[in-house]
Design an enzyme around this catalytic site. Structure first.
Site, PDB file in Angstrom:
ATOM      1  N   ARG A 159      20.602 -81.871 -88.607  1.00 10.57           N
ATOM      2  CA  ARG A 159      22.006 -82.047 -88.206  1.00 10.57           C
ATOM      3  C   ARG A 159      22.792 -82.904 -89.203  1.00 10.57           C
ATOM      4  O   ARG A 159      23.984 -82.711 -89.377  1.00 10.57           O
ATOM      5  CB  ARG A 159      22.080 -82.659 -86.811  1.00 10.57           C
ATOM      6  CG  ARG A 159      21.575 -81.672 -85.762  1.00 10.57           C
ATOM      7  CD  ARG A 159      22.110 -81.977 -84.389  1.00 10.57           C
ATOM      8  NE  ARG A 159      21.569 -81.054 -83.409  1.00 10.57           N
ATOM      9  CZ  ARG A 159      21.733 -81.182 -82.113  1.00 10.57           C
ATOM     10  NH1 ARG A 159      22.423 -82.186 -81.630  1.00 10.57           N
ATOM     11  NH2 ARG A 159      21.216 -80.306 -81.275  1.00 10.57           N
ATOM     12  N   ASP A 201      34.695 -86.861 -72.643  1.00 11.80           N
ATOM     13  CA  ASP A 201      33.477 -86.720 -73.438  1.00 11.80           C
ATOM     14  C   ASP A 201      33.590 -87.746 -74.565  1.00 11.80           C
ATOM     15  O   ASP A 201      34.676 -88.226 -74.876  1.00 11.80           O
ATOM     16  CB  ASP A 201      33.367 -85.302 -74.017  1.00 11.80           C
ATOM     17  CG  ASP A 201      31.927 -84.935 -74.368  1.00 11.80           C
ATOM     18  OD1 ASP A 201      31.293 -84.189 -73.598  1.00 11.80           O
ATOM     19  OD2 ASP A 201      31.424 -85.408 -75.408  1.00 11.80           O
TER      20      ASP A 201
END
Ligand SMILES: C[S@@+](CC[C@H](N)C(=O)[O-])C[C@H]1O[C@@H](n2cnc3c(N)ncnc32)[C@H](O)[C@@H]1O
Length: 274
Positions: free
Chosen positions: A44, A145
């Protein structure tokens, strides 16, 4: 002969480098990457190592740990979060909302709902559609979020057509428009439903208790990434954001029974604040 950065071959973080990121990520957003996640972390972050011209993970870590590296830190953390979600996921919660909560409250009563790890918005829009279908008018839906990229995506209300495979019969026609031309293959939530959801950024590891009190909190499929100490602290803050007699929904794989909390389990993944 020179090799451009883009051609650099991927390499995995060393064990020491991994521990540095593991600690930083847990401290910032609560996510615990266990030792088996070294390859995942590497895959990632590798593109950011290239993009920031960092020699290795350690140098990248040093960059994002400095105050001047705050923007890059945010990018790194956003790459670490897992944002998998879909409309009407774990649909028992939507049935419960309909049959046990809405049907038992006065129609004029304001219903305050918080979708606390909303990802790309499918969860809060599913809530808004459920309420609209039951003609509930007086509502406040907050969706949050830690990842601003997913929040921005959520605000557009645009999804690939196949993302709506789980919506109840009739909802597709009632609550979505079909995209044309360059949006062929996409659908968009109708403006009225979009306008009912208030998206904000909230890190669940921060002190968010001044957000107010809710009747119902969706805290689903996020605690799976946290260790027990972080879960317990989070649930204590959640308890202070829920009115007495309010409801907490968790993901079906996220049981609270080993944790010391103020919630009473009513059925799997449904909790009540007495
Ligand atoms: C797997 S998704 C769950 C989405 C939705 N609740 C559902 O059940 O389908 C988990 C979300 O939690 C968010 N998240 C992870 N850590 C967080 C934190 N510390 N604060 C707020 N959100 C967080 C991620 O960005 C991600 O969008």
């Amino acid at each position: 002969m020179f090799m451009s950065h883009n051609e650099r071959t991927y390499c995995k973080p060393t064990e020491r480098e991994f521990v540095l990121f593991q600690t930083l990520i847990k401290q910032k957003i609560g996510i615990h990457l266990n030792d088996s996640k070294r390859t995942l972390l590497g895959s990632r972050l590798w593109k950011r190592i290239i993009a920031t011209d960092s020699e290795n993970y350690y140098q990248y870590y040093k960059k994002i740990s400095k105050p001047s590296g705050n923007k890059e830190l945010k990018t790194a953390l956003e790459l670490i979060t897992t944002n998998e979600t879909f409309f009407f996921r774990e649909d028992k919660h939507f049935q419960f909302l309909k049959e046990e909560i809405i049907s038992k409250q006065r129609s004029s009563q304001l219903l305050r709902i918080w979708s606390a790890a909303c990802s790309t918005g499918e969860e809060p829009y599913s809530i808004a559609m459920t309420l609209d279908d039951l003609a509930v008018k007086n509502q406040l839906i907050v969706a949050s979020d830690v990842n601003e990229q997913v929040i921005n995506q959520a605000k557009t209300g645009i999804y690939l057509d196949q993302r709506a495979h789980c919506v109840p019969d009739g909802f597709r026609e009632k609550y979505f428009t079909k995209g044309l031309d360059e949006y062929h293959g996409y659908i968009r939530i109708k403006p009225d439903i979009r306008s009912r959801v208030n998206f904000i950024k909230v890190n669940l590891m921060s002190d968010f208790t001044s957000m107010g009190t809710f009747d119902l909190i969706f805290l689903r499929n996020v605690m799976i990434y946290f260790e027990d100490d972080a879960k317990t602290q989070l649930l204590s803050k959640m308890a202070s954001c829920l009115r007495e007699g309010g409801w907490l929904f968790t993901g079906h794989s996220e049981s609270l029974h080993t944790l010391n909390t103020k919630f009473k389990c009513i059925q799997p993944a449904v909790y009540y604040k007495a």
